[in-house]
Scaffold this motif. Structure first.
Motif, PDB file in Angstrom:
ATOM      1  N   GLN A  81       3.873  10.018  20.425  1.00 38.98           N
ATOM      2  CA  GLN A  81       3.388  10.578  19.037  1.00 38.98           C
ATOM      3  C   GLN A  81       1.803   9.583  19.444  1.00 38.98           C
ATOM      4  OE1 GLN A  81       2.238  10.457  15.528  1.00 38.98           O
ATOM      5  NE2 GLN A  81       4.025  11.009  16.634  1.00 38.98           N
ATOM      6  N   LYS A  82       0.910   9.539  18.622  1.00 43.99           N
ATOM      7  CA  LYS A  82      -0.502   8.837  18.553  1.00 43.99           C
ATOM      8  C   LYS A  82      -0.800   8.576  17.724  1.00 43.99           C
ATOM      9  CE  LYS A  82      -2.035  10.151  23.225  1.00 43.99           C
ATOM     10  NZ  LYS A  82      -0.809   9.372  24.170  1.00 43.99           N
ATOM     11  N   PRO A  83      -1.098   6.902  17.564  1.00 50.54           N
ATOM     12  CA  PRO A  83      -1.254   6.627  16.002  1.00 50.54           C
ATOM     13  C   PRO A  83      -2.349   7.564  15.657  1.00 50.54           C
ATOM     14  CG  PRO A  83      -1.256   4.772  17.616  1.00 50.54           C
ATOM     15  CD  PRO A  83      -0.868   6.468  18.193  1.00 50.54           C
ATOM     16  N   GLY A  84      -2.355   7.165  14.025  1.00 48.27           N
ATOM     17  CA  GLY A  84      -2.926   8.647  12.763  1.00 48.27           C
ATOM     18  C   GLY A  84      -3.855   7.848  12.641  1.00 48.27           C
ATOM     19  N   SER A  85      -4.423   8.179  11.124  1.00 48.34           N
ATOM     20  CA  SER A  85      -5.577   7.873  10.213  1.00 48.34           C
ATOM     21  C   SER A  85      -4.664   6.561   9.488  1.00 48.34           C
ATOM     22  CB  SER A  85      -5.948   8.679   9.226  1.00 48.34           C
ATOM     23  OG  SER A  85      -5.295   8.964   8.259  1.00 48.34           O
ATOM     24  N   ILE A  86      -5.477   5.786   8.567  1.00 48.35           N
ATOM     25  CA  ILE A  86      -5.009   4.611   8.658  1.00 48.35           C
ATOM     26  C   ILE A  86      -4.605   4.849   6.835  1.00 48.35           C
ATOM     27  CG2 ILE A  86      -5.773   2.187   7.581  1.00 48.35           C
ATOM     28  CD1 ILE A  86      -5.635   1.743  10.706  1.00 48.35           C
ATOM     29  N   LEU A  87      -3.671   4.066   6.185  1.00 52.04           N
ATOM     30  CA  LEU A  87      -3.165   5.144   5.029  1.00 52.04           C
ATOM     31  C   LEU A  87      -1.728   3.586   4.739  1.00 52.04           C
ATOM     32  CD1 LEU A  87       0.057   5.995   5.875  1.00 52.04           C
ATOM     33  CD2 LEU A  87      -1.174   8.262   6.363  1.00 52.04           C
ATOM     34  N   ARG A  88      -1.627   4.067   3.574  1.00 50.25           N
ATOM     35  CA  ARG A  88      -0.432   2.795   3.330  1.00 50.25           C
ATOM     36  C   ARG A  88       1.307   3.623   3.672  1.00 50.25           C
ATOM     37  NH1 ARG A  88      -0.569  -1.117  -0.244  1.00 50.25           N
ATOM     38  NH2 ARG A  88      -2.208  -0.528  -1.006  1.00 50.25           N
ATOM     39  N   GLY A  89       1.598   2.662   4.108  1.00 45.63           N
ATOM     40  CA  GLY A  89       3.088   3.277   4.381  1.00 45.63           C
ATOM     41  C   GLY A  89       4.096   1.658   4.985  1.00 45.63           C
ATOM     42  N   ILE A  90       5.091   1.748   5.269  1.00 48.18           N
ATOM     43  CA  ILE A  90       6.421   1.274   5.687  1.00 48.18           C
ATOM     44  C   ILE A  90       6.261   0.426   7.277  1.00 48.18           C
ATOM     45  CG2 ILE A  90       9.056   0.200   5.780  1.00 48.18           C
ATOM     46  CD1 ILE A  90       9.010   3.121   3.539  1.00 48.18           C
ATOM     47  N   GLY A 116       4.859   2.392   0.298  1.00 48.43           N
ATOM     48  CA  GLY A 116       4.643   1.148   1.413  1.00 48.43           C
ATOM     49  C   GLY A 116       3.848   0.671   0.886  1.00 48.43           C
ATOM     50  N   THR A 117       4.028  -0.751   1.951  1.00 53.10           N
ATOM     51  CA  THR A 117       3.427  -1.868   1.601  1.00 53.10           C
ATOM     52  C   THR A 117       2.710  -2.598   1.730  1.00 53.10           C
ATOM     53  OG1 THR A 117       5.225  -3.354   3.036  1.00 53.10           O
ATOM     54  CG2 THR A 117       5.962  -2.929   0.635  1.00 53.10           C
ATOM     55  N   ILE A 118       2.185  -1.790   3.001  1.00 50.20           N
ATOM     56  CA  ILE A 118       1.186  -3.062   4.160  1.00 50.20           C
ATOM     57  C   ILE A 118       0.331  -0.849   4.225  1.00 50.20           C
ATOM     58  CG2 ILE A 118       2.126  -3.947   4.819  1.00 50.20           C
ATOM     59  CD1 ILE A 118       2.117  -2.717   7.716  1.00 50.20           C
ATOM     60  N   ARG A 119      -1.385  -1.399   4.375  1.00 49.28           N
ATOM     61  CA  ARG A 119      -1.711  -0.341   5.425  1.00 49.28           C
ATOM     62  C   ARG A 119      -2.009  -0.669   6.598  1.00 49.28           C
ATOM     63  NH1 ARG A 119      -5.312   2.715   2.187  1.00 49.28           N
ATOM     64  NH2 ARG A 119      -7.013   2.351   4.451  1.00 49.28           N
ATOM     65  N   GLY A 120      -1.973   0.974   7.636  1.00 55.47           N
ATOM     66  CA  GLY A 120      -1.883   0.706   9.327  1.00 55.47           C
ATOM     67  C   GLY A 120      -1.868   2.371   9.669  1.00 55.47           C
ATOM     68  N   GLN A 121      -2.468   1.645  11.139  1.00 52.52           N
ATOM     69  CA  GLN A 121      -2.614   3.692  10.843  1.00 52.52           C
ATOM     70  C   GLN A 121      -1.116   4.223  11.172  1.00 52.52           C
ATOM     71  OE1 GLN A 121      -3.885   2.113  15.150  1.00 52.52           O
ATOM     72  NE2 GLN A 121      -4.912   3.886  14.934  1.00 52.52           N
ATOM     73  N   ALA A 122      -0.892   5.943  10.794  1.00 51.71           N
ATOM     74  CA  ALA A 122       0.188   6.341  10.378  1.00 51.71           C
ATOM     75  C   ALA A 122       1.063   6.666  11.836  1.00 51.71           C
ATOM     76  CB  ALA A 122      -0.246   7.445  10.507  1.00 51.71           C
ATOM     77  N   ILE A 123       2.446   6.495  12.684  1.00 51.99           N
ATOM     78  CA  ILE A 123       3.038   6.706  12.964  1.00 51.99           C
ATOM     79  C   ILE A 123       4.300   7.403  12.337  1.00 51.99           C
ATOM     80  CG2 ILE A 123       5.011   6.241  15.015  1.00 51.99           C
ATOM     81  CD1 ILE A 123       2.089   5.180  15.248  1.00 51.99           C
ATOM     82  N   GLU A 124       4.122   9.429  12.874  1.00 50.21           N
ATOM     83  CA  GLU A 124       4.946  10.081  12.175  1.00 50.21           C
ATOM     84  C   GLU A 124       6.291   9.520  12.820  1.00 50.21           C
ATOM     85  OE1 GLU A 124       5.552  14.216  12.465  1.00 50.21           O
ATOM     86  OE2 GLU A 124       4.444  14.274  13.184  1.00 50.21           O
ATOM     87  N   PRO A 125       7.685   9.811  11.622  1.00 54.96           N
ATOM     88  CA  PRO A 125       9.276   8.958  12.096  1.00 54.96           C
ATOM     89  C   PRO A 125       9.498  10.546  12.520  1.00 54.96           C
ATOM     90  CG  PRO A 125       8.699   9.360   9.868  1.00 54.96           C
ATOM     91  CD  PRO A 125       6.729   9.880  10.633  1.00 54.96           C
ATOM     92  N   LEU A 126      10.534  10.196  13.458  1.00 54.54           N
ATOM     93  CA  LEU A 126      10.980  11.326  14.506  1.00 54.54           C
ATOM     94  C   LEU A 126      11.770  11.843  12.940  1.00 54.54           C
ATOM     95  CD1 LEU A 126      13.612   8.849  17.189  1.00 54.54           C
ATOM     96  CD2 LEU A 126      11.527  10.691  17.148  1.00 54.54           C
ATOM     97  N   HIS A 127      11.956  11.639  11.663  1.00 55.71           N
ATOM     98  CA  HIS A 127      12.652  12.270  10.548  1.00 55.71           C
ATOM     99  C   HIS A 127      11.789  12.066   9.548  1.00 55.71           C
ATOM    100  CE1 HIS A 127      15.245  15.240   7.393  1.00 55.71           C
ATOM    101  NE2 HIS A 127      15.183  15.313   8.706  1.00 55.71           N
ATOM    102  N   PRO A 128      11.623  13.192   8.679  1.00 52.88           N
ATOM    103  CA  PRO A 128      10.719  12.933   7.821  1.00 52.88           C
ATOM    104  C   PRO A 128      11.458  11.712   6.623  1.00 52.88           C
ATOM    105  CG  PRO A 128      10.319  14.939   7.790  1.00 52.88           C
ATOM    106  CD  PRO A 128      11.281  14.204   9.100  1.00 52.88           C
ATOM    107  N   LYS A 129      12.752  12.135   6.572  1.00 51.96           N
ATOM    108  CA  LYS A 129      13.193  11.493   5.454  1.00 51.96           C
ATOM    109  C   LYS A 129      13.580   9.306   6.189  1.00 51.96           C
ATOM    110  CE  LYS A 129      14.290  14.086   2.411  1.00 51.96           C
ATOM    111  NZ  LYS A 129      13.959  14.160   1.382  1.00 51.96           N
ATOM    112  N   VAL A 130      13.397   9.325   7.123  1.00 50.25           N
ATOM    113  CA  VAL A 130      13.255   7.793   7.278  1.00 50.25           C
ATOM    114  C   VAL A 130      13.390   6.818   6.942  1.00 50.25           C
ATOM    115  CG1 VAL A 130      13.006   6.291   9.956  1.00 50.25           C
ATOM    116  CG2 VAL A 130      13.825   8.522  10.391  1.00 50.25           C
ATOM    117  N   PRO A 131      11.847   6.937   7.220  1.00 50.20           N
ATOM    118  CA  PRO A 131      11.452   5.575   5.906  1.00 50.20           C
ATOM    119  C   PRO A 131      12.215   5.568   5.278  1.00 50.20           C
ATOM    120  CG  PRO A 131       9.926   7.161   6.463  1.00 50.20           C
ATOM    121  CD  PRO A 131      10.568   7.880   6.829  1.00 50.20           C
ATOM    122  N   GLU A 132      13.032   5.823   4.237  1.00 48.99           N
ATOM    123  CA  GLU A 132      13.584   6.286   3.209  1.00 48.99           C
ATOM    124  C   GLU A 132      14.982   5.314   3.080  1.00 48.99           C
ATOM    125  OE1 GLU A 132      14.658   8.820  -0.304  1.00 48.99           O
ATOM    126  OE2 GLU A 132      12.125   9.802   0.009  1.00 48.99           O
ATOM    127  N   ALA A 133      15.130   5.951   4.764  1.00 52.57           N
ATOM    128  CA  ALA A 133      17.263   5.745   5.168  1.00 52.57           C
ATOM    129  C   ALA A 133      16.588   3.701   5.434  1.00 52.57           C
ATOM    130  CB  ALA A 133      17.447   6.251   5.936  1.00 52.57           C
TER     131      ALA A 133
END
Length: 170
Positions: A81-90, A116-133
């Motif tokens: 994984q390479k950090p992506g653009s700045i956006l809101r997330g967990i 999400g609560t903060i802004r930062g560089q995007a990291i794609e989770p190992l599965h799309p449902k990881v943040p909610e879980a």
């Protein structure tokens, strides 16, 4: 038995969800519900993990040392994984617990998430449902954040993540 065509990213998610249950009994349908992954995919994932030696053949006991070895030595190569653009997330990686207490950094890493609560560089989770879980299970959140540290961290952060994973898994 189906042919084994290699591990998938959500196989790690499922194994670490089981680890977060800390030896409490679990059912595949519970994993499916808690992770937002279909029951058939959870079943296939456990078959792949059993074939790979990451869970016993009866799919009840994690091979914790093998999982740790795979995470530490293979995760960043198999699921880079390479950090992506700045956006809101967990927050994830060193921006989340348990490493956020130890590492002071101006850069934040996040999983993209509308609530999400903060802004930062995007990291794609190992599965799309990881943040909610992760929002529903603090120990699982720590496991997933530590995995992301292994995927994107610098040497010092990676070493700290290895030690934290060792404490939680073994």
């Amino acid at each position: 038995m189906k042919k084994h065509n290699g591990m998938r990213p959500h196989d790690i998610v499922i194994l670490l969800k089981i680890a977060s249950k800390e030896n409490k009994p679990w059912l595949m349908k519970d994993l499916s519900y808690e992770l937002g992954i279909s029951a058939s995919e959870v079943s296939e994932s456990l078959n792949r993990s059993a074939f790979a030696g990451l869970i016993t053949q009866n799919k009840k006991t994690l091979m914790r040392m093998s999982i740790l070895e795979f995470l530490v030595h293979g995760l960043k190569y198999v699921y880079p994984q390479k950090p992506g653009s700045i956006l809101r997330g967990i927050p994830t990686a060193h921006s989340a617990s348990p490493l956020k207490k130890e590492i002071m950094s101006d850069e934040s890493f996040v999983w993209p998430y509308g609530g999400g609560t903060i802004r930062g560089q995007a990291i794609e989770p190992l599965h799309p449902k990881v943040p909610e879980a992760c929002l529903k299970d603090p120990l699982f959140y720590e496991f997933m954040a530590l995995c992301d540290t292994l995927r994107v961290g610098k040497a010092r952060e990676v070493n700290m993540a290895k030690e934290e994973l060792k404490k939680r898994l073994l």
